[in-house]
Design an enzyme around this catalytic site. Structure first.
Site, PDB file in Angstrom:
ATOM      1  N   LYS A 157       3.762 -29.625  -7.282  1.00  0.00           N
ATOM      2  CA  LYS A 157       4.237 -30.140  -6.004  1.00  0.00           C
ATOM      3  C   LYS A 157       3.866 -29.220  -4.843  1.00  0.00           C
ATOM      4  O   LYS A 157       3.689 -29.684  -3.714  1.00  0.00           O
ATOM      5  CB  LYS A 157       5.755 -30.334  -6.042  1.00  0.00           C
ATOM      6  N   TRP A 198      13.837 -25.772  -4.027  1.00  0.00           N
ATOM      7  CA  TRP A 198      13.163 -26.827  -3.266  1.00  0.00           C
ATOM      8  C   TRP A 198      12.799 -28.049  -4.118  1.00  0.00           C
ATOM      9  O   TRP A 198      12.046 -28.902  -3.677  1.00  0.00           O
ATOM     10  CB  TRP A 198      11.899 -26.249  -2.631  1.00  0.00           C
ATOM     11  N   ASP A 199      13.312 -28.135  -5.356  1.00  0.00           N
ATOM     12  CA  ASP A 199      12.982 -29.241  -6.257  1.00  0.00           C
ATOM     13  C   ASP A 199      11.485 -29.284  -6.548  1.00  0.00           C
ATOM     14  O   ASP A 199      10.872 -30.345  -6.563  1.00  0.00           O
ATOM     15  CB  ASP A 199      13.455 -30.573  -5.653  1.00  0.00           C
ATOM     16  N   MET A 200      10.894 -28.130  -6.791  1.00  0.00           N
ATOM     17  CA  MET A 200       9.471 -28.055  -7.099  1.00  0.00           C
ATOM     18  C   MET A 200       9.243 -28.074  -8.604  1.00  0.00           C
ATOM     19  O   MET A 200       8.570 -27.199  -9.175  1.00  0.00           O
ATOM     20  CB  MET A 200       8.862 -26.810  -6.449  1.00  0.00           C
TER      21      MET A 200
END
Length: 819
Positions: free
Chosen positions: A505, A476-478
């Site tokens: 995030k 999730w691009d965290m």
């Protein structure tokens, strides 16, 4: 007296117009409402559409029963809306605005005098029969609306505690009037001991000086060209950088330019971002600082550039330091597995500690599975000699690699700024992802170990001491986006504990013992949704800190929003068509709702921490995104590595150029899926998710409790008309706090610098800015006047759409009157 013909019951132009419009609205709701029901959604829109269509028919028939029916629709809408969301004004608006306005129009004489109440009866009016019923229904809706305007269900009131006897940690020593590092110190707390500005006098702040740097967006720059810099102040000089990595030295009292240095960077066509969040400072005269005998530039400014170079500049003159590297600069490309201009850059301030300058690098998101390495490197501050390198793909070997050797492909990178505790001898690195973000079927074990982690490295050797992962198998691009903050906490039953506080995030705040990486507050593993895309997998559980700004409730259909019931209906339909099973719903071909989205509850701006009060001032954001995978045909052969630094040929055999952005299509070359990444917006580009979207909040770090949380920011600069409605808007940047118990922040999507009471979170002061200010401000004392200044950079943010500029603006209290 007989009535004139204009007032006889029948069909006039107003009746025709009203019937046509209401009928079309009804048909639209019938169609959309029926589709929503088929998706498992609310029945309201279908019922409302039928009522509107029937009202239109009665109007055309000249029947006053139209008013009775419409009154029932108003009351039904009111009951439904209150049942769904209660007394929440901004969530009530799209449910009732069109219904309410149509009802008002139906009560005008143009309509009522054309409607018959029955054979032989006089025309209808707003004061009898169906008109009276509609008047009463609208009046009741108005009363509910006023009550909801006076109610704020999203506001949490409280007060942060006072001093607890804390203080700056070992990494946090700096002259009290200066701001000599990105987070003021390498403890990263963004706290100043200055106390001249207080809640009692902050409203008297006035602009003292402003300059324009002259560096503005140029043809060929990427859309995400941004001013995100936090300036430094050391002694009698302020230092800052611009998006094109121009460094300026300014007089802190007047803003007068002392010198500027332009590295003349090459802006590649393939560059994803163009920004410079800060420069760093090293003073060879400080006790314990490394300095070679006879070396030039005893005080140095370090600049890491968007075209992957590291400069050492003389802090007094701005000239490159000849003793450092090749005439004052180092290329950071050597050792990379391949060269692709624009895919490796530096956007954040490097860390300077114990005679080393330490930095990672930003890797282009989602272009290819074969990307530059995320290696962390430490260079001697005087000579530029490589001292150690930590390659997440080869973590046990930190001795400098030999010429001709290469770091690992696509390993997790750190694009933010690190923190350091010099007494413990540790560097704390916020780690991001390895390529690619939304599909991880072929990630190596080292990526799984170090991605989305807080990583502690030995300062002297670069060897890993501990790693704490905030998201497992991140899809999730965290990234861990913000500089870690180091603070000593006085915890019940444990006494004084050296802590690391990391905002993320996801909204979780991980509070760790910075010696060991062990959580100081519970962070249990919780089950996560399963069912990843073919060839991928999902972690069965994810960490969930008890200290958190994570959304307390999952997104529901009733949380959908819009300007009217029509775009709200479209958002409801869109929500029902997406895959959503709560946080960590895997990306899918169907399209998955990701909440919190990759904008993050908190991004690189992080929080600000008062180490004496042991509290934090935060700015959580709540925006959902959509991740939609799209299958693609790929060859699974590996890349063709260029040993001489030439271009790399990707898995399709051609030059792997160009490619992705944080929004829209991300190609993910070499993976079985490309991905579309977009904020969850309505057709008129409003968030589908109901406000508030942004807050300021106070966090007690001793108890782990959120004490207050208030909507922050207006839509003044985001709407066609300058309406100062305080919906609570997102912010990108960060806050600072001071010993005067005032917090400052400028990063909202409206153009203001704001001052807040740290204790209560109440906004005390704001100053209008000429452009967006998606940056973290700073504060310092000017020796010339003895005044405390607050400095902010207002240059806008290309991809967020805030107004661009090149302003640096300073505020201070008025000078004391002369006797």
């Amino acid at each position: 007296m007989p009535q004139t013909s204009s007032h006889q019951p029948g069909r006039g132009p107003a009746i025709w117009a009203a019937a046509i419009v209401i009928g079309l609205f009804g048909l639209a709701l019938l169609a959309g409402g029926g589709y929503l029901i088929a998706l498992g959604g609310s029945w309201y829109y279908l019922i409302a559409g039928a009522a509107l269509a029937a009202t239109a028919g009665l109007l055309l028939a000249g029947s006053a029963h139209a008013l009775w029916l419409y009154a029932a629709l108003v009351l039904g809408t009111l009951v439904w809306a209150l049942f769904e969301i209660g007394l929440d004004w901004w969530r009530l608006v799209p449910r009732g605005d069109v219904i309410f306005l149509i009802g008002l129009f139906l009560l005008t004489p143009w309509i009522t005098r054309r409607l018959a109440r029955g054979r032989g009866a006089p025309p209808a009016s707003a004061f009898r029969g169906g008109g009276l019923a509609l008047t009463g229904a609208l009046a009741l809706a108005g009363v509910v609306g006023i009550a909801s305007m006076l109610n704020d269900p999203h506001r949490l009131e409280g007060e942060l505690p006072g001093p607890r006897g804390g203080g700056a940690v070992a990494a946090g020593h700096a002259p009290p009037g200066d701001w000599p590092a990105y987070g003021r110190t390498w403890a990263g707390d963004k706290w100043s001991p200055l106390d001249q500005i207080t809640p009692g006098n902050v409203a008297r702040l006035k602009e003292v000086w402003r300059i324009q740097t002259g560096d503005t967006m140029r043809p060929g720059d990427p859309p995400e060209t941004t001013y995100e810099v936090t300036p430094l102040k050391v002694g009698d000089t302020v230092y800052l950088c611009t998006p094109h990595n121009i460094v300026l030295a300014l007089d802190p009292e007047t803003g007068a330019e002392r010198w500027r240095f332009d590295p003349h960077i090459r802006v590649s066509d393939h560059l994803q971002h163009l920004t410079c969040r800060g420069v760093s400072y090293h003073d060879g005269a400080w006790p314990g600082a490394a300095r070679a005998p006879g070396a030039d530039c005893p005080q140095r400014i370090f600049l890491a550039t968007n075209d992957a170079r590291l400069f050492a500049l003389d802090a007094r003159t701005g000239r490159p330091c000849a003793s450092f590297g090749d005439g004052g600069q180092i290329s950071l490309w050597p050792g990379m597995p391949a060269y692709q201009d624009g895919w490796y850059q530096f956007t954040s301030a490097p860390l300077v500690t114990r005679g080393l300058v330490v930095l990672g690098g930003a890797i282009y998101d989602n272009a290819s599975v074969y990307m530059p390495s995320g290696v962390i490197r430490a260079f001697d501050v005087v000579t530029g000699r490589l001292v150690w390198n930590f390659d997440p793909g080869n973590p046990t070997e930190t001795e400098p690699i030999e010429p001709g050797e290469r770091y690992s492909w696509s390993s997790p990178n750190s694009w933010s700024t690190s923190a350091a505790d010099e007494e413990l001898g540790l560097i704390y690195v916020p780690m991001g992802m390895g390529a690619v973000d939304q599909w991880g079927g072929n990630r190596p074990a080292t990526t799984e170990r170090f991605a989305s982690t807080i990583l502690a490295l030995d300062i002297a050797t670069g060897k890993p001491r501990w790693a704490y992962q905030t998201v497992h198998h991140d899809l999730w691009d965290m990234d861990v986006p913000a500089q870690p903050a180091l603070v000593d906490l006085t915890l019940p039953g444990r006494g004084r504990v050296p802590a690391l506080v990391q905002s993320t995030k996801t909204g979780d705040i991980f509070v760790l013992d910075r010696r060991t990486g062990v959580p100081l507050f519970p962070a249990p593993e919780r089950p996560a949704p399963q069912g990843a895309a073919p060839g991928d997998w999902t972690a069965p559980t994810q960490p969930s800190s008890s200290v958190s700004f994570r959304p307390t409730e999952p997104v529901r259909e009733r949380d959908m929003w819009g300007a009217t019931m029509f775009d709200q209906l479209v958002c409801r339909i869109a929500f029902r068509r997406l895959r959503y099973e709560g946080p960590f719903t895997p990306p899918s071909v169907q399209g998955s709702l990701v909440f919190p989205g990759n904008f993050g509850v908190m991004d690189w701006g992080g929080m600000a921490i008062d180490p004496v009060r042991q509290v934090a001032f935060a700015h959580p954001n709540y925006m959902a995104f959509i991740d939609k995978l799209t299958p693609q045909s790929v060859r699974r052969d590996g890349p063709e590595q260029s040993a001489d630094g030439g271009r790399v040929k990707g898995p399709t055999g051609g030059s792997d150029r160009g490619g992705s952005s944080e929004h829209g299509l991300n190609p993910n070359r070499g993976a079985p899926f490309a991905v579309y990444l977009n904020p969850f917006l309505s057709p008129i580009k409003l968030p589908c998710q109901a406000p508030p979207w942004g807050y300021v909040a106070g966090l007690d770090l001793v108890t782990g409790k959120v004490v207050y949380q208030h909507k922050n920011g207006t839509i003044r600069d985001e709407s066609p008309l300058p309406l100062p409605f305080k919906l609570g808007v997102p912010s990108l940047g960060g806050p600072i706090v001071t010993a005067g118990d005032v917090a400052f922040m400028s990063s909202t999507l409206d153009y203001y610098l704001r001052g807040y009471d740290l204790t209560t979170g109440r906004e005390l002061w704001r100053a209008r800015l000429p452009a967006g200010a998606q940056a973290t401000p700073m504060t310092y004392r000017s020796d010339a006047s003895g005044r405390q200044f607050v400095l902010v950079v207002a240059g806008g943010h290309g991809s967020l759409g805030t107004k661009l500029g090149d302003y640096v603006i300073a505020y201070a209290l008025p000078r004391p009157a002369q006797p």
